[in-house]
Design an enzyme around this catalytic site. Sequence first.
Site, PDB file in Angstrom:
ATOM      1  N   TYR A   1       0.648  -1.441  -0.206  1.00 27.01           N
ATOM      2  CA  TYR A   1       0.574   0.190   0.143  1.00 27.01           C
ATOM      3  C   TYR A   1       1.069   1.294   0.236  1.00 27.01           C
ATOM      4  O   TYR A   1       0.248   2.485   0.760  1.00 27.01           O
ATOM      5  CB  TYR A   1      -1.209   0.419   0.738  1.00 27.01           C
ATOM      6  CG  TYR A   1      -1.597  -0.674   1.463  1.00 27.01           C
ATOM      7  CD1 TYR A   1      -2.556  -1.729   0.399  1.00 27.01           C
ATOM      8  CD2 TYR A   1      -1.356  -2.727   2.112  1.00 27.01           C
ATOM      9  CE1 TYR A   1      -3.527  -2.913   0.255  1.00 27.01           C
ATOM     10  CE2 TYR A   1      -2.794  -3.120   2.638  1.00 27.01           C
ATOM     11  CZ  TYR A   1      -3.441  -3.908   1.960  1.00 27.01           C
ATOM     12  OH  TYR A   1      -3.816  -4.646   1.692  1.00 27.01           O
ATOM     13  N   ARG A   2       2.137   1.307  -0.816  1.00 28.10           N
ATOM     14  CA  ARG A   2       2.929   2.372  -0.964  1.00 28.10           C
ATOM     15  C   ARG A   2       3.563   2.966   0.153  1.00 28.10           C
ATOM     16  O   ARG A   2       4.139   3.987   0.717  1.00 28.10           O
ATOM     17  CB  ARG A   2       2.387   3.238  -1.436  1.00 28.10           C
ATOM     18  CG  ARG A   2       2.057   2.705  -2.700  1.00 28.10           C
ATOM     19  CD  ARG A   2       2.293   3.908  -4.105  1.00 28.10           C
ATOM     20  NE  ARG A   2       3.063   4.877  -3.943  1.00 28.10           N
ATOM     21  CZ  ARG A   2       3.912   4.291  -4.826  1.00 28.10           C
ATOM     22  NH1 ARG A   2       3.780   3.275  -5.917  1.00 28.10           N
ATOM     23  NH2 ARG A   2       5.288   4.844  -4.877  1.00 28.10           N
ATOM     24  N   LEU A   3       3.435   1.863   1.691  1.00 28.26           N
ATOM     25  CA  LEU A   3       3.458   2.632   2.999  1.00 28.26           C
ATOM     26  C   LEU A   3       5.367   2.278   3.016  1.00 28.26           C
ATOM     27  O   LEU A   3       5.803   1.111   3.979  1.00 28.26           O
ATOM     28  CB  LEU A   3       2.901   1.983   3.761  1.00 28.26           C
ATOM     29  CG  LEU A   3       1.310   2.237   4.012  1.00 28.26           C
ATOM     30  CD1 LEU A   3       0.969   1.430   5.800  1.00 28.26           C
ATOM     31  CD2 LEU A   3       1.337   2.893   4.241  1.00 28.26           C
ATOM     32  N   HIS A   4       6.107   2.595   1.990  1.00 27.10           N
ATOM     33  CA  HIS A   4       7.650   2.302   1.959  1.00 27.10           C
ATOM     34  C   HIS A   4       8.882   2.429   2.916  1.00 27.10           C
ATOM     35  O   HIS A   4       7.996   3.178   4.027  1.00 27.10           O
ATOM     36  CB  HIS A   4       7.606   2.320   0.306  1.00 27.10           C
ATOM     37  CG  HIS A   4       7.936   3.007  -0.356  1.00 27.10           C
ATOM     38  ND1 HIS A   4       6.613   0.816  -0.533  1.00 27.10           N
ATOM     39  CD2 HIS A   4       7.087   3.236  -1.661  1.00 27.10           C
ATOM     40  CE1 HIS A   4       6.430   1.318  -1.623  1.00 27.10           C
ATOM     41  NE2 HIS A   4       6.012   2.756  -2.202  1.00 27.10           N
TER      42      HIS A   4
END
Length: 211
Positions: free
Chosen positions: A187-190
């Site tokens: 979820y692009r919570l890199h």
Amino acid sequence: MTDTVDDTKSAIPVTDPFALFEEWFGEAKETEPNDPNAMALATATPEGRPSVRMVLLKGHGSGLGEGGGFVFYTNAESRKGEEIRANMHASLLFHWKSQRRQIRIEGPLTEVSEEQADAYFHSRPRASQIGSAASDQSRPLPERQVYLDRVAALEERFPEGDIPRPPHWTGFLLCPRAIEFWHDRKYRLHDRRRFTREGPKDAWSNTLLYP
């Protein structure tokens, strides 16, 4: 929600960044289908006009130079070579899709010794030596046959053994002032951690970054 057991913690440890690079690079060698040592090299003119291209990492480690670094080789009369000589700073980017990881590296450049350049040039396959010696890299080429004729001429001139290294074919060591590790999360919570230091002998500091 993420790909680690505890998604509230960073997956990038606080450690020596050279050691962490070695760990990630070793894992990339096992999974990348082609050239895990490929990296984007960004340079700029003194006026700040940037350019970027892919090159190959040919040496790395904390024991290189005064403060460790990353080595690549090039024709110094190419566009990147001219930009490097005019502005001895650069950035590197490794992107390993199979590992879902990136590493960004920034710092000043120094030229390797003639002995180092000779050693690496002559470690390459003979055909690669000839191809490099015959090339006016980045210069206009009227037609491909002109280049192939130059290759053939060198093969005839040097029928066996190593090809003399052109004096303008050399290598550069980037001594990092910043190394940033990026790990893909769902979820692009890199996950991002940036290591920095003021000089080659200084201790590293680090911080997490928002993705």
